[in-house]
Enzyme design. Sequence first.
Site, mmCIF file in Angstrom:
data_model
loop_
_atom_site.group_PDB
_atom_site.id
_atom_site.type_symbol
_atom_site.label_atom_id
_atom_site.label_comp_id
_atom_site.label_asym_id
_atom_site.label_seq_id
_atom_site.Cartn_x
_atom_site.Cartn_y
_atom_site.Cartn_z
ATOM 1 N N LYS A 13 49.253 18.569 60.600
ATOM 2 C CA LYS A 13 49.585 19.915 60.167
ATOM 3 C C LYS A 13 51.078 20.070 59.833
ATOM 4 O O LYS A 13 51.416 20.705 58.837
ATOM 5 C CB LYS A 13 49.216 20.854 61.322
ATOM 6 C CG LYS A 13 48.991 22.255 60.985
ATOM 7 C CD LYS A 13 48.258 22.943 62.134
ATOM 8 C CE LYS A 13 48.693 22.503 63.520
ATOM 9 N NZ LYS A 13 49.706 23.377 64.120
ATOM 10 N N ARG A 88 47.844 32.190 68.141
ATOM 11 C CA ARG A 88 47.010 31.326 68.978
ATOM 12 C C ARG A 88 45.897 32.117 69.645
ATOM 13 O O ARG A 88 44.973 31.542 70.208
ATOM 14 C CB ARG A 88 47.844 30.675 70.090
ATOM 15 C CG ARG A 88 48.683 29.533 69.633
ATOM 16 C CD ARG A 88 49.072 28.681 70.833
ATOM 17 N NE ARG A 88 50.226 27.842 70.567
ATOM 18 C CZ ARG A 88 50.154 26.674 69.939
ATOM 19 N NH1 ARG A 88 49.012 26.215 69.526
ATOM 20 N NH2 ARG A 88 51.248 25.966 69.738
ATOM 21 N N ARG A 122 49.797 5.175 67.972
ATOM 22 C CA ARG A 122 51.172 5.517 67.667
ATOM 23 C C ARG A 122 52.136 4.823 68.632
ATOM 24 O O ARG A 122 51.894 4.760 69.835
ATOM 25 C CB ARG A 122 51.326 7.034 67.762
ATOM 26 C CG ARG A 122 52.632 7.541 67.232
ATOM 27 C CD ARG A 122 52.514 8.933 66.711
ATOM 28 N NE ARG A 122 52.352 9.909 67.779
ATOM 29 C CZ ARG A 122 52.385 11.227 67.573
ATOM 30 N NH1 ARG A 122 52.516 11.702 66.358
ATOM 31 N NH2 ARG A 122 52.236 12.058 68.576
ATOM 32 N N ARG A 155 54.135 7.124 73.879
ATOM 33 C CA ARG A 155 54.523 8.375 74.554
ATOM 34 C C ARG A 155 53.432 8.765 75.552
ATOM 35 O O ARG A 155 52.258 8.565 75.296
ATOM 36 C CB ARG A 155 54.688 9.510 73.539
ATOM 37 C CG ARG A 155 55.895 9.349 72.654
ATOM 38 C CD ARG A 155 56.174 10.591 71.826
ATOM 39 N NE ARG A 155 55.029 11.494 71.759
ATOM 40 C CZ ARG A 155 54.964 12.555 70.972
ATOM 41 N NH1 ARG A 155 55.979 12.833 70.187
ATOM 42 N NH2 ARG A 155 53.913 13.342 70.948
ATOM 43 N N ARG A 166 44.373 17.649 75.609
ATOM 44 C CA ARG A 166 44.998 18.531 74.614
ATOM 45 C C ARG A 166 43.980 19.019 73.590
ATOM 46 O O ARG A 166 44.005 20.176 73.186
ATOM 47 C CB ARG A 166 46.128 17.797 73.891
ATOM 48 C CG ARG A 166 47.441 17.823 74.638
ATOM 49 C CD ARG A 166 48.316 16.659 74.246
ATOM 50 N NE ARG A 166 48.875 16.761 72.905
ATOM 51 C CZ ARG A 166 49.272 15.722 72.171
ATOM 52 N NH1 ARG A 166 49.134 14.497 72.634
ATOM 53 N NH2 ARG A 166 49.802 15.906 70.980
#
Length: 209
Positions: A13, A88, A122, A155, A166
């Site tokens: 996004k 949100r 990642r 991370r 999440r």
Amino acid sequence: MKMVFLGPPGAGKGTLAAMASEHLSIPHISTGDLFRAAIKNETELGKKVKEILAEGRLVPDDLTIALVRERLAQPDVKNGWILDGFPRTIPQAEALQQISPVEKVVNFDVEDSVILFRLTGRRVCKSCGKIYHIVTMPPKNEGICDACGGALYIRSDDQESAIKTRLEAYRSLTAPLIQWYGERSLLVTIDGAGKPDDVFQIFVKAIKG
Ligand SMILES: [Zn+2]
């Protein structure tokens, strides 16, 4: 055009918002940036945000809405804006319709399996922060940054279990919002699984229609 971007973490996004912002010459406004700017400029609202974040609490709706209201009164938004990270909740969405009614809500839809692939692969350089992906953008030498020779690491929020948490939080929070905008015929859903350039082409076509 006044737009809201929705999409789960890892949907790309932010990248798409930057591309769209340039293409349409309208500012990309993320709530994260708004919070940081208010804190840095030590505004009245910023002082409150700082206090709340320091206590590890969520910034309440009324404060977030006040910051958005302030931002949407700036002269650079006269041709439109892209909001990212706001609204949100439905009360926030209702408030936004009062402040400055949104014209299109773009929902970047990406399956969980694709997000997991993107985020678990990642790797980030410890020294310079450059981002790699073990499959789609690997470094020349495994575990070592091409740019500076630093060590690459995962991370903590890119660990699979953290990503799943999440995603669940995002889906349960956003589902009512998606329905709310859908009922008002403001929602455009875009397949976000492709490469950024391809998703951007789909986006450009979608907002014309
Ligand atoms: Zn590096």
